[in-house]
Design an enzyme around this catalytic site. Sequence first.
Site, mmCIF file in Angstrom:
data_model
loop_
_atom_site.group_PDB
_atom_site.id
_atom_site.type_symbol
_atom_site.label_atom_id
_atom_site.label_comp_id
_atom_site.label_asym_id
_atom_site.label_seq_id
_atom_site.Cartn_x
_atom_site.Cartn_y
_atom_site.Cartn_z
ATOM 1 N N THR A 26 0.766 -1.128 -0.064
ATOM 2 C CA THR A 26 -0.017 0.000 0.233
ATOM 3 C C THR A 26 0.876 1.268 -0.002
ATOM 4 O O THR A 26 2.089 1.419 0.442
ATOM 5 C CB THR A 26 -0.978 0.219 1.194
ATOM 6 O OG1 THR A 26 -1.767 1.143 1.225
ATOM 7 C CG2 THR A 26 -0.200 0.043 2.600
ATOM 8 N N SER A 27 0.264 2.138 -0.602
ATOM 9 C CA SER A 27 1.141 3.594 -0.426
ATOM 10 C C SER A 27 0.553 4.454 0.643
ATOM 11 O O SER A 27 1.063 5.570 0.685
ATOM 12 C CB SER A 27 0.730 4.120 -1.723
ATOM 13 O OG SER A 27 -0.484 4.531 -1.908
ATOM 14 N N GLY A 30 -1.507 5.501 6.712
ATOM 15 C CA GLY A 30 -2.437 5.531 7.388
ATOM 16 C C GLY A 30 -2.970 4.076 7.478
ATOM 17 O O GLY A 30 -3.071 3.505 8.700
ATOM 18 N N LYS A 31 -3.303 3.328 6.358
ATOM 19 C CA LYS A 31 -4.004 2.209 6.403
ATOM 20 C C LYS A 31 -2.730 1.063 7.047
ATOM 21 O O LYS A 31 -3.173 0.188 7.703
ATOM 22 C CB LYS A 31 -3.950 1.580 4.891
ATOM 23 C CG LYS A 31 -5.173 2.265 4.245
ATOM 24 C CD LYS A 31 -5.142 1.622 2.839
ATOM 25 C CE LYS A 31 -6.172 2.022 1.804
ATOM 26 N NZ LYS A 31 -6.093 1.305 0.346
ATOM 27 N N GLU A 57 4.043 2.577 -7.977
ATOM 28 C CA GLU A 57 2.712 2.478 -7.699
ATOM 29 C C GLU A 57 1.878 1.355 -8.155
ATOM 30 O O GLU A 57 2.322 0.848 -9.212
ATOM 31 C CB GLU A 57 1.690 3.742 -7.789
ATOM 32 C CG GLU A 57 1.543 4.159 -9.139
ATOM 33 C CD GLU A 57 0.658 5.340 -9.266
ATOM 34 O OE1 GLU A 57 0.111 5.907 -8.377
ATOM 35 O OE2 GLU A 57 0.551 5.524 -10.750
ATOM 36 N N ASP A 94 -8.611 -2.394 -0.880
ATOM 37 C CA ASP A 94 -9.047 -1.116 -1.560
ATOM 38 C C ASP A 94 -10.195 -0.604 -0.637
ATOM 39 O O ASP A 94 -11.175 -1.232 -0.104
ATOM 40 C CB ASP A 94 -9.507 -1.650 -2.950
ATOM 41 C CG ASP A 94 -9.699 -0.329 -3.919
ATOM 42 O OD1 ASP A 94 -8.655 0.307 -3.755
ATOM 43 O OD2 ASP A 94 -10.738 0.002 -4.364
ATOM 44 N N PHE A 169 -6.528 9.930 8.612
ATOM 45 C CA PHE A 169 -6.245 10.544 7.300
ATOM 46 C C PHE A 169 -7.566 10.181 6.363
ATOM 47 O O PHE A 169 -8.685 9.934 6.867
ATOM 48 C CB PHE A 169 -5.050 9.421 6.881
ATOM 49 C CG PHE A 169 -5.835 7.939 6.615
ATOM 50 C CD1 PHE A 169 -6.298 7.644 5.337
ATOM 51 C CD2 PHE A 169 -5.541 7.024 7.545
ATOM 52 C CE1 PHE A 169 -6.681 6.419 5.231
ATOM 53 C CE2 PHE A 169 -6.243 5.742 7.482
ATOM 54 C CZ PHE A 169 -6.566 5.492 6.188
ATOM 55 N N TYR A 171 -10.822 10.930 4.593
ATOM 56 C CA TYR A 171 -11.950 11.452 4.796
ATOM 57 C C TYR A 171 -12.173 11.516 6.265
ATOM 58 O O TYR A 171 -13.363 11.927 6.707
ATOM 59 C CB TYR A 171 -13.056 10.956 4.199
ATOM 60 C CG TYR A 171 -12.953 10.949 2.873
ATOM 61 C CD1 TYR A 171 -13.473 11.925 1.988
ATOM 62 C CD2 TYR A 171 -12.371 10.011 1.846
ATOM 63 C CE1 TYR A 171 -13.195 12.009 0.611
ATOM 64 C CE2 TYR A 171 -12.103 10.048 0.550
ATOM 65 C CZ TYR A 171 -12.875 11.339 -0.209
ATOM 66 O OH TYR A 171 -12.684 11.216 -1.529
ATOM 67 N N ARG A 199 -12.321 -0.839 8.217
ATOM 68 C CA ARG A 199 -10.982 -1.489 8.211
ATOM 69 C C ARG A 199 -10.795 -2.562 9.510
ATOM 70 O O ARG A 199 -10.303 -3.674 9.133
ATOM 71 C CB ARG A 199 -9.696 -0.446 8.298
ATOM 72 C CG ARG A 199 -8.230 -1.331 8.215
ATOM 73 C CD ARG A 199 -7.473 -0.272 7.631
ATOM 74 N NE ARG A 199 -7.593 0.389 6.488
ATOM 75 C CZ ARG A 199 -8.197 1.607 6.243
ATOM 76 N NH1 ARG A 199 -8.406 2.292 7.409
ATOM 77 N NH2 ARG A 199 -8.533 2.184 5.027
HETATM 78 P P1 ITT Z 1 -3.362 2.236 -1.612
HETATM 79 O O1 ITT Z 1 -1.984 2.358 -2.023
HETATM 80 O O2 ITT Z 1 -3.595 1.280 -0.704
HETATM 81 O O3 ITT Z 1 -4.481 1.976 -2.841
HETATM 82 P P2 ITT Z 1 -4.811 4.732 -1.303
HETATM 83 O O4 ITT Z 1 -4.866 5.692 -0.405
HETATM 84 O O5 ITT Z 1 -4.721 5.117 -2.927
HETATM 85 O O6 ITT Z 1 -3.683 3.472 -1.033
HETATM 86 P P3 ITT Z 1 -7.630 3.375 -1.741
HETATM 87 O O7 ITT Z 1 -7.872 3.790 -3.161
HETATM 88 O O8 ITT Z 1 -8.276 2.230 -0.956
HETATM 89 O O9 ITT Z 1 -6.149 3.891 -1.081
HETATM 90 O O10 ITT Z 1 -8.416 4.794 -0.792
HETATM 91 C C1 ITT Z 1 -9.266 5.761 -1.452
HETATM 92 C C2 ITT Z 1 -9.351 6.818 -0.513
HETATM 93 O O11 ITT Z 1 -10.191 6.749 0.541
HETATM 94 C C3 ITT Z 1 -8.060 7.473 -0.272
HETATM 95 O O12 ITT Z 1 -8.220 8.984 -0.450
HETATM 96 C C4 ITT Z 1 -7.919 7.196 1.281
HETATM 97 O O13 ITT Z 1 -7.260 8.242 1.826
HETATM 98 C C5 ITT Z 1 -9.687 7.025 1.478
HETATM 99 N N1 ITT Z 1 -9.514 6.418 2.792
HETATM 100 C C6 ITT Z 1 -9.459 4.891 2.771
HETATM 101 N N2 ITT Z 1 -9.625 4.485 4.090
HETATM 102 C C7 ITT Z 1 -9.983 5.535 4.868
HETATM 103 C C8 ITT Z 1 -10.262 5.683 6.136
HETATM 104 O O14 ITT Z 1 -10.195 4.742 7.008
HETATM 105 N N3 ITT Z 1 -10.376 6.801 6.532
HETATM 106 C C9 ITT Z 1 -10.492 8.157 5.780
HETATM 107 N N4 ITT Z 1 -9.966 8.030 4.691
HETATM 108 C C10 ITT Z 1 -9.913 6.794 4.072
#
Ligand code: ITT
Length: 225
Positions: A26-27, A30-31, A57, A94, A169, A171, A199
């Site tokens: 993952t990039s 926060g995740k 990426e 995702d 992070f 939203y 999550r």
């Molecule tokens: P990857 O490299 O894992 O894909 P990403 O940030 O691109 O990282 P996603 O496409 O899964 O991840 O996330 C979609 C958007 O939703 C992205 O802007 C995240 O910051 C946001 N997001 C995901 N999980 C969140 C959470 O728990 N709280 C707030 N925003 C979240």
Amino acid sequence: MLFQDIKKSKGELDIMDEKTTILFVTSNSGKLNEAKLALNPFGLNIESFHFNEEFPEIEEIQSSELRHVAKDKLRKAVTIVKNSSNKLGVMVEDAGFFIEEFDGFPGVYSSYIHKTLGIEGIIKTLTGIKNRDACFKCVIGIHLDGEEFFFEGECKGRVSEIALGTNGFGYDPIFIPNEGNGRTFAEMNSKEKQKFSHRGKAIESLRAYLHERNQSPTSNQCSGS
Ligand code: ITT
């Protein structure tokens, strides 16, 4: 039982330690931190894959289904991660933010919309709209011994009137989960967020599956997909 509790002979020590390690591709730091917080107490290490010039990426496919995106991400991740056979598994996730009034938008486009409109843009777009219901969804994909497994989580709530809080992070400052005393995710610490979050739920299903699989004499007997 913790994964570290598996009996180890002296020479097997390093191999077994690696076998409790999941490589999370993952990039999003926060995740990554949330996965560590949830899984480390159970003896599972979460290691991040370091993107580099060759693999800057994982490009996501266009699909209306998070699960399809996660499945495609997982296949790409397994290809770019070389020598993962010493690890327990390779994992991706995702996620998306779904606003009811907009028929689920931004959903699978959440990353793009966060980068362009931003959270203030979302709040502006919802000005004067009564229905502020929204939810987060995520799909975790993990590749274990040549098989793919998927775990989903959802968290319902609403979009706040203003951005509040500095934790988390994405939203988090504009999402108020239905459980959690009216606070946004960004007003909660990571442990609290984990209790309610999409999550947290998906990771708990993954953890329970790994635990069951670990106790089973033949790992193919359990199905997590
Ligand atoms: P990857 O490299 O894992 O894909 P990403 O940030 O691109 O990282 P996603 O496409 O899964 O991840 O996330 C979609 C958007 O939703 C992205 O802007 C995240 O910051 C946001 N997001 C995901 N999980 C969140 C959470 O728990 N709280 C707030 N925003 C979240």
